[in-house]
Scaffold this motif. Sequence first.
Motif, PDB file in Angstrom:
ATOM      1  N   LEU A 227      48.474 169.610 171.074  1.00 52.93           N
ATOM      2  CA  LEU A 227      48.320 168.445 171.935  1.00 52.93           C
ATOM      3  C   LEU A 227      47.090 167.637 171.553  1.00 52.93           C
ATOM      4  CD1 LEU A 227      49.950 167.259 174.249  1.00 52.93           C
ATOM      5  CD2 LEU A 227      48.472 168.484 175.845  1.00 52.93           C
ATOM      6  N   ASN A 228      46.005 168.327 171.224  1.00 55.29           N
ATOM      7  CA  ASN A 228      44.782 167.642 170.816  1.00 55.29           C
ATOM      8  C   ASN A 228      45.022 166.794 169.570  1.00 55.29           C
ATOM      9  OD1 ASN A 228      41.830 167.262 171.204  1.00 55.29           O
ATOM     10  ND2 ASN A 228      41.711 168.260 169.221  1.00 55.29           N
ATOM     11  N   HIS A 229      45.701 167.369 168.585  1.00 56.80           N
ATOM     12  CA  HIS A 229      45.974 166.627 167.355  1.00 56.80           C
ATOM     13  C   HIS A 229      46.932 165.464 167.600  1.00 56.80           C
ATOM     14  CE1 HIS A 229      46.508 166.042 162.992  1.00 56.80           C
ATOM     15  NE2 HIS A 229      47.732 165.695 163.342  1.00 56.80           N
ATOM     16  N   LEU A 230      47.988 165.708 168.370  1.00 59.17           N
ATOM     17  CA  LEU A 230      48.973 164.658 168.630  1.00 59.17           C
ATOM     18  C   LEU A 230      48.322 163.459 169.314  1.00 59.17           C
ATOM     19  CD1 LEU A 230      51.953 163.724 168.651  1.00 59.17           C
ATOM     20  CD2 LEU A 230      52.195 164.886 170.861  1.00 59.17           C
ATOM     21  N   VAL A 231      47.558 163.715 170.370  1.00 57.99           N
ATOM     22  CA  VAL A 231      46.941 162.629 171.124  1.00 57.99           C
ATOM     23  C   VAL A 231      45.883 161.911 170.292  1.00 57.99           C
ATOM     24  CG1 VAL A 231      45.508 162.081 173.130  1.00 57.99           C
ATOM     25  CG2 VAL A 231      47.424 163.673 173.359  1.00 57.99           C
ATOM     26  N   LYS A 232      44.974 162.660 169.678  1.00 56.02           N
ATOM     27  CA  LYS A 232      43.879 162.040 168.935  1.00 56.02           C
ATOM     28  C   LYS A 232      44.383 161.298 167.697  1.00 56.02           C
ATOM     29  CE  LYS A 232      40.849 163.688 171.800  1.00 56.02           C
ATOM     30  NZ  LYS A 232      40.250 164.986 171.591  1.00 56.02           N
ATOM     31  N   SER A 233      45.361 161.863 167.015  1.00 55.19           N
ATOM     32  CA  SER A 233      45.873 161.184 165.818  1.00 55.19           C
ATOM     33  C   SER A 233      46.580 159.887 166.182  1.00 55.19           C
ATOM     34  CB  SER A 233      46.815 162.104 165.042  1.00 55.19           C
ATOM     35  OG  SER A 233      47.957 162.448 165.818  1.00 55.19           O
ATOM     36  N   LEU A 234      47.322 159.890 167.290  1.00 58.22           N
ATOM     37  CA  LEU A 234      47.984 158.656 167.717  1.00 58.22           C
ATOM     38  C   LEU A 234      46.962 157.600 168.130  1.00 58.22           C
ATOM     39  CD1 LEU A 234      51.084 159.987 169.689  1.00 58.22           C
ATOM     40  CD2 LEU A 234      51.072 158.776 167.499  1.00 58.22           C
ATOM     41  N   ILE A 235      45.871 158.026 168.760  1.00 56.65           N
ATOM     42  CA  ILE A 235      44.807 157.077 169.106  1.00 56.65           C
ATOM     43  C   ILE A 235      44.248 156.429 167.843  1.00 56.65           C
ATOM     44  CG2 ILE A 235      42.442 156.897 169.987  1.00 56.65           C
ATOM     45  CD1 ILE A 235      43.193 158.994 172.086  1.00 56.65           C
ATOM     46  N   VAL A 236      43.950 157.243 166.833  1.00 59.16           N
ATOM     47  CA  VAL A 236      43.411 156.726 165.577  1.00 59.16           C
ATOM     48  C   VAL A 236      44.409 155.777 164.908  1.00 59.16           C
ATOM     49  CG1 VAL A 236      42.667 157.353 163.247  1.00 59.16           C
ATOM     50  CG2 VAL A 236      41.906 158.703 165.198  1.00 59.16           C
ATOM     51  N   ILE A 237      45.675 156.163 164.880  1.00 61.95           N
ATOM     52  CA  ILE A 237      46.703 155.339 164.234  1.00 61.95           C
ATOM     53  C   ILE A 237      46.864 154.010 164.963  1.00 61.95           C
ATOM     54  CG2 ILE A 237      49.169 155.186 163.717  1.00 61.95           C
ATOM     55  CD1 ILE A 237      49.061 158.277 163.289  1.00 61.95           C
ATOM     56  N   PHE A 238      46.946 154.058 166.287  1.00 56.60           N
ATOM     57  CA  PHE A 238      47.101 152.821 167.059  1.00 56.60           C
ATOM     58  C   PHE A 238      45.880 151.920 166.909  1.00 56.60           C
ATOM     59  CE2 PHE A 238      50.186 155.182 169.953  1.00 56.60           C
ATOM     60  CZ  PHE A 238      51.287 154.550 169.402  1.00 56.60           C
ATOM     61  N   LEU A 239      44.678 152.500 166.893  1.00 57.25           N
ATOM     62  CA  LEU A 239      43.466 151.701 166.691  1.00 57.25           C
ATOM     63  C   LEU A 239      43.462 151.057 165.307  1.00 57.25           C
ATOM     64  CD1 LEU A 239      40.650 153.895 168.312  1.00 57.25           C
ATOM     65  CD2 LEU A 239      41.504 151.678 169.096  1.00 57.25           C
TER      66      LEU A 239
END
Length: 427
Positions: free
Chosen positions: A396-408
């Motif tokens: 969950l940590n990777h999924l959420v944080k990676s999507l934040i980075v990608i969207f940013l």
Amino acid sequence: MEGWTLIGCVSVIYLAILFVKRLGKSVPILELMTLIAGLQWIIGPIIEYANPSNHYRYYMYVDQETYMSFIVPAYISFMIFILLGIKNTQNYAIPIYKLQYFSKYGLLILGIGVLFDLIGGFLPGTLGFFAFILSNFKFAGAIILYFSKDPLLRKVFYGTLAYLFLSALARGMFHDLILWLVFFYMFWAVKNKPSILFILTTFLIGALSLATLQSVKFAYRASLNEGYSGNQVELFYNLMIESLISGSATSEAEEGETGTNVRLNQGWIISAVINHIPANQPYIGGKSIEDAVFASILPRFLNPNKAQAGGRENFRRFTGLELSDGTSMGISIIGEAYGNYGITGGILFMSAWGFFLAKVWSRLFKIVLNNITFIAFLPIAFLQVIKAETELLVVLNHLVKSLIVIFLFFWYARNYMNWNFSNGNKG
């Protein structure tokens, strides 16, 4: 083979057939995730029960009926919610050929990944984690370039494969190499539309290669640990040849390992959880799930007591087994589901987890229909999700944080670099 064991085996075979059929038509990442889980949670244990390794540690801690009566219904409920949740996405044709219009962006994205690959090791804590995500942008860039009309740019894709292989040799770690090769194969299949026979042939070659890799990697790591300073490619090649000729490449590092199924079988850890809880430890009652959710949402400076990734704490707590401080070992999400909620609650949790992942995938897929370059970033977001041995905190940590980075990244590129990601326009 009776009862739940037979049902579980059939369900995994069904998933394998479905995965093969969808290769070349889509990018079946969630199908791959579910198939990997079935192989590690069901097929590996079936092999172990039928042919016990007699290892002092890596064995099934409960009988087959006890194990399968929870794992199989939990797995099937998880699988059903995944497949039903992504069913609508199978009705859309992905205009993946339009990636050819974004070669310029692909080069820049590749460059971002290489840059953070070089500097990531010097960054501390949270910054290092975000640098890791950004370093994986090189693979998204390589995927975009593979669809370029320029043959020179397409060669960058194959150069990235070589770089990935050399990086794995340098670290002596091959897990990410295998995952990215499978991801790349998915995109290769979408472009080249291989026949079912070709896909099955490559799978057979891949399985044989994995078995050979399993037999040499311990000897290879032992050589690195002993200070080997020669050509790593040559060392790896010689060990592979030795394995193919003699059937193994032995090393003292292999002591305690008993064959390929030890790595495939995640069931020994899950069975240890079932054996330990509730006999010696009460059900956790959702505490580790709650910790994982808060850890994925809040940064460490807002959550100083944030749980640590790596699996050691949960492994000891859920299994009652000892684990050295330098070792990471996950109990898997299905093991965590049982340890928190028991049989019925664990099955319901796996249903909810499958529903959640399918919803996330469906939302992301809608972005792909309007911005085809986004599809190259999906493997980055799901890099930890597809690992069946990983616990919820890491996933969950990777999924959420990676999507934040990608969207940013996409927000910044669109608003400050004037990148146009419209599927109808050329980049």
